[in-house]
Scaffold this active site. Structure first.
Site, PDB file in Angstrom:
ATOM      1  N   ILE A 294      -7.848  -3.932  13.928  1.00  0.00           N
ATOM      2  CA  ILE A 294      -7.729  -3.453  12.545  1.00  0.00           C
ATOM      3  C   ILE A 294      -9.079  -3.542  11.835  1.00  0.00           C
ATOM      4  O   ILE A 294      -9.262  -2.987  10.766  1.00  0.00           O
ATOM      5  CB  ILE A 294      -6.665  -4.232  11.730  1.00  0.00           C
ATOM      6  CG1 ILE A 294      -7.052  -5.704  11.565  1.00  0.00           C
ATOM      7  CG2 ILE A 294      -5.283  -4.086  12.354  1.00  0.00           C
ATOM      8  CD1 ILE A 294      -6.274  -6.409  10.461  1.00  0.00           C
ATOM      9  N   ASP A 295     -10.050  -4.259  12.450  1.00  0.00           N
ATOM     10  CA  ASP A 295     -11.353  -4.457  11.801  1.00  0.00           C
ATOM     11  C   ASP A 295     -12.301  -3.273  11.989  1.00  0.00           C
ATOM     12  O   ASP A 295     -13.287  -3.160  11.253  1.00  0.00           O
ATOM     13  CB  ASP A 295     -12.033  -5.721  12.349  1.00  0.00           C
ATOM     14  CG  ASP A 295     -11.280  -6.990  12.003  1.00  0.00           C
ATOM     15  OD1 ASP A 295     -10.438  -6.937  11.096  1.00  0.00           O
ATOM     16  OD2 ASP A 295     -11.535  -8.023  12.644  1.00  0.00           O
TER      17      ASP A 295
ATOM     18  N   ARG B 128      -1.453  -6.521  10.159  1.00  0.00           N
ATOM     19  CA  ARG B 128      -1.474  -6.263  11.607  1.00  0.00           C
ATOM     20  C   ARG B 128      -0.119  -5.793  12.128  1.00  0.00           C
ATOM     21  O   ARG B 128       0.027  -5.489  13.309  1.00  0.00           O
ATOM     22  CB  ARG B 128      -1.903  -7.528  12.356  1.00  0.00           C
ATOM     23  CG  ARG B 128      -3.323  -7.963  12.098  1.00  0.00           C
ATOM     24  CD  ARG B 128      -4.050  -8.316  13.378  1.00  0.00           C
ATOM     25  NE  ARG B 128      -3.424  -9.359  14.135  1.00  0.00           N
ATOM     26  CZ  ARG B 128      -3.869 -10.622  14.226  1.00  0.00           C
ATOM     27  NH1 ARG B 128      -4.970 -10.973  13.587  1.00  0.00           N
ATOM     28  NH2 ARG B 128      -3.257 -11.512  14.952  1.00  0.00           N
TER      29      ARG B 128
ATOM     30  N   ARG C 226      -4.713 -13.168 -10.845  1.00  0.00           N
ATOM     31  CA  ARG C 226      -3.816 -13.535  -9.751  1.00  0.00           C
ATOM     32  C   ARG C 226      -4.434 -13.102  -8.434  1.00  0.00           C
ATOM     33  O   ARG C 226      -5.233 -12.159  -8.393  1.00  0.00           O
ATOM     34  CB  ARG C 226      -2.468 -12.828  -9.890  1.00  0.00           C
ATOM     35  CG  ARG C 226      -1.634 -13.262 -11.073  1.00  0.00           C
ATOM     36  CD  ARG C 226      -1.071 -14.675 -10.876  1.00  0.00           C
ATOM     37  NE  ARG C 226      -0.127 -15.020 -11.922  1.00  0.00           N
ATOM     38  CZ  ARG C 226      -0.460 -15.478 -13.126  1.00  0.00           C
ATOM     39  NH1 ARG C 226      -1.736 -15.628 -13.441  1.00  0.00           N
ATOM     40  NH2 ARG C 226       0.462 -15.778 -14.006  1.00  0.00           N
TER      41      ARG C 226
ATOM     42  N   ARG D  13      -3.817  -7.906 -16.276  1.00  0.00           N
ATOM     43  CA  ARG D  13      -4.369  -8.952 -15.394  1.00  0.00           C
ATOM     44  C   ARG D  13      -5.529  -8.457 -14.520  1.00  0.00           C
ATOM     45  O   ARG D  13      -5.661  -7.267 -14.254  1.00  0.00           O
ATOM     46  CB  ARG D  13      -3.271  -9.453 -14.451  1.00  0.00           C
ATOM     47  CG  ARG D  13      -2.425 -10.504 -15.094  1.00  0.00           C
ATOM     48  CD  ARG D  13      -1.307 -10.925 -14.186  1.00  0.00           C
ATOM     49  NE  ARG D  13      -0.547 -12.003 -14.833  1.00  0.00           N
ATOM     50  CZ  ARG D  13       0.705 -12.302 -14.551  1.00  0.00           C
ATOM     51  NH1 ARG D  13       1.357 -11.627 -13.648  1.00  0.00           N
ATOM     52  NH2 ARG D  13       1.306 -13.289 -15.177  1.00  0.00           N
TER      53      ARG D  13
ATOM     54  N   GLY E 119      -6.314 -10.555  18.755  1.00  0.00           N
ATOM     55  CA  GLY E 119      -5.290 -10.296  17.728  1.00  0.00           C
ATOM     56  C   GLY E 119      -4.568  -8.985  17.986  1.00  0.00           C
ATOM     57  O   GLY E 119      -5.192  -8.011  18.400  1.00  0.00           O
TER      58      GLY E 119
ATOM     59  N   GLY F 162     -10.539  -9.264   7.595  1.00  0.00           N
ATOM     60  CA  GLY F 162     -11.871  -8.803   7.999  1.00  0.00           C
ATOM     61  C   GLY F 162     -12.843  -9.930   7.746  1.00  0.00           C
ATOM     62  O   GLY F 162     -13.333 -10.095   6.640  1.00  0.00           O
TER      63      GLY F 162
ATOM     64  N   GLY G 130     -10.516  -6.296  21.301  1.00  0.00           N
ATOM     65  CA  GLY G 130     -11.634  -6.153  20.373  1.00  0.00           C
ATOM     66  C   GLY G 130     -12.933  -6.645  20.991  1.00  0.00           C
ATOM     67  O   GLY G 130     -13.098  -6.620  22.224  1.00  0.00           O
TER      68      GLY G 130
END
Ligand code: F6P
Length: 361
Positions: free
Chosen positions: A135-136, A284, A275, A171, A12, A179, A111
């Site tokens: 990004i993880d 990303r 919601r 809300r 990714g 992740g 990764g």
């Protein structure tokens, strides 16, 4: 000294890939007589021989650009040794193309999956250097991966923006953050954005505890609740199931999105107005933040120094304020999950943020 360097980005994408590519290139041109070959579309390009000789100017004006100028793809590690219908022996093809390109080394930006294949190629005798991106932030042996901090900024911005509309409408807002296996991004963004509950894959949640967070806030006259949930979070019951069983349960419930399941359950349990918000791949995208530009550049420069010294079979890492490298064979395929004793988890608990797990009061 002349060196021909192949470079690819795999898995990714994330912000900072181009900054890292630029770092490797610039520092290599400065340190030695470098020739750089850009391999297109990740390992797929290495297998298929899809590459181009890069010119210096191609590494200009890319520092701030998201994505990857080389393109990327996912070629699962488990399939690397399999010969498919196309009858291509992928490992042999990659070795052959490495030779054909006349490479002295291969730099792979990726990764966990990318690192596993990098290690395989290294064991097959190629000179490989890894650069940890995702990004993880779940790569073992490095404090941070590049791309993570930018995604934290973006996810935090999502939570910030949700606050006002949540308060205006009384809300419960469930924000689902990428992740699948690791909750780092949700943990950091949840803390930065002031979420009331943080649900991550490593700490299975109890939906009754989530309901309690909302009830307690209502008792404190707080009319809204923000729940930050990682894409791969699961409740305690699900965490005891095998993957297939879990998937079947979710199919029966009509959705694979954890945020949708949670919002529905909470509405049924408490009759609240809820919601869901799923920023997905937006996390990303975009220009890398200053931290990631610097980290990517430092990683790239370190990789060029390793090439200059002829040090291979390693991946670059951040330890405290130092850039170091780890042996690929020691870190490839080793995950870095959030642990219950992690200082960020403890900080969040101290702030009254609930993980809705068995360790919550
Ligand atoms: O590994 C990065 C990541 O964005 C994960 O957080 C997410 O689970 C996965 O990639 C999504 O993958 P894809 O882009 O293939 O849908």
């Amino acid at each position: 000294m002349k060196r021909r360097i192949g470079i690819l980005t795999s898995g990714g994408d994330c912000p900072g890939l181009n900054a890292a590519i630029r770092g490797v290139a610039r520092a290599s041109y400065a340190l030695f007589d470098a020739e750089i070959i850009g391999i297109r579309g990740g390992y797929k390009g290495l297998i298929e021989g899809d590459y181009q000789e890069m010119t210096k100017s191609q590494f200009s004006n890319i520092l701030t650009v998201g994505g990857t100028i080389l393109g990327t793809s996912r070629t699962p590690f488990r399939e690397m040794r399999m010969v498919g219908e196309d009858n291509i022996d992928k490992v042999a093809a990659m070795k052959e193309n490495y030779k054909k390109m006349g490479l002295d080394c291969l730099v792979t930006l990726g990764g966990n999956g990318t690192h596993k294949t990098a290690n395989l190629l290294s064991q097959e005798g190629l000179n490989v250097i890894g650069l940890p991106k995702t990004i993880d932030n779940d790569i073992f042996g490095t404090d941070f991966t590049f791309g993570f901090h930018t995604a934290v900024e973006t996810a935090t911005d999502v939570i910030d923006r949700i606050h006002t509309t949540a308060a205006s409408h009384n809300r419960v807002m469930v924000v689902e953050i990428m992740g699948n296996k690791a909750g780092w991004l949700t943990l950091y963004a949840g803390l930065a954005g002031g979420a009331d509950a943080i649900l991550i894959p490593e700490l299975p949640y109890d939906i009754n505890e989530v309901a309690k967070v909302i009830e307690k806030r209502a008792m404190d006259n707080k009319n809204f609740t923000i729940i930050a949930v990682a894409e791969g979070a699961m409740d305690i019951k699900e965490s005891r199931m095998k993957r297939k069983e879990r998937e079947a349960k979710r199919a029966e419930e009509g959705t694979s999105f954890v945020s949708v399941r949670i919002a529905k359950q909470l509405t049924e349990m408490l009759n609240v107005d809820s919601r869901t918000v799923i920023p997905g791949h937006i996390l990303r995208g975009g220009t890398p933040c200053a931290y990631d530009r610097i980290l990517s550049t430092q990683f790239g420069v370190h990789a060029a120094q390793l090439i200059s010294n002829g040090t291979y079979g390693v991946t670059v890492a951040l330890h405290g304020d130092r850039i170091v490298h780890n042996s690929l064979s020691e870190v490839a395929g080793v995950a870095k999950p959030v642990t219950p004793s992690n200082y960020m988890v403890k900080t969040a608990r101290s702030m009254g943020i609930s993980f809705c797990d068995t360790q919550d009061d």
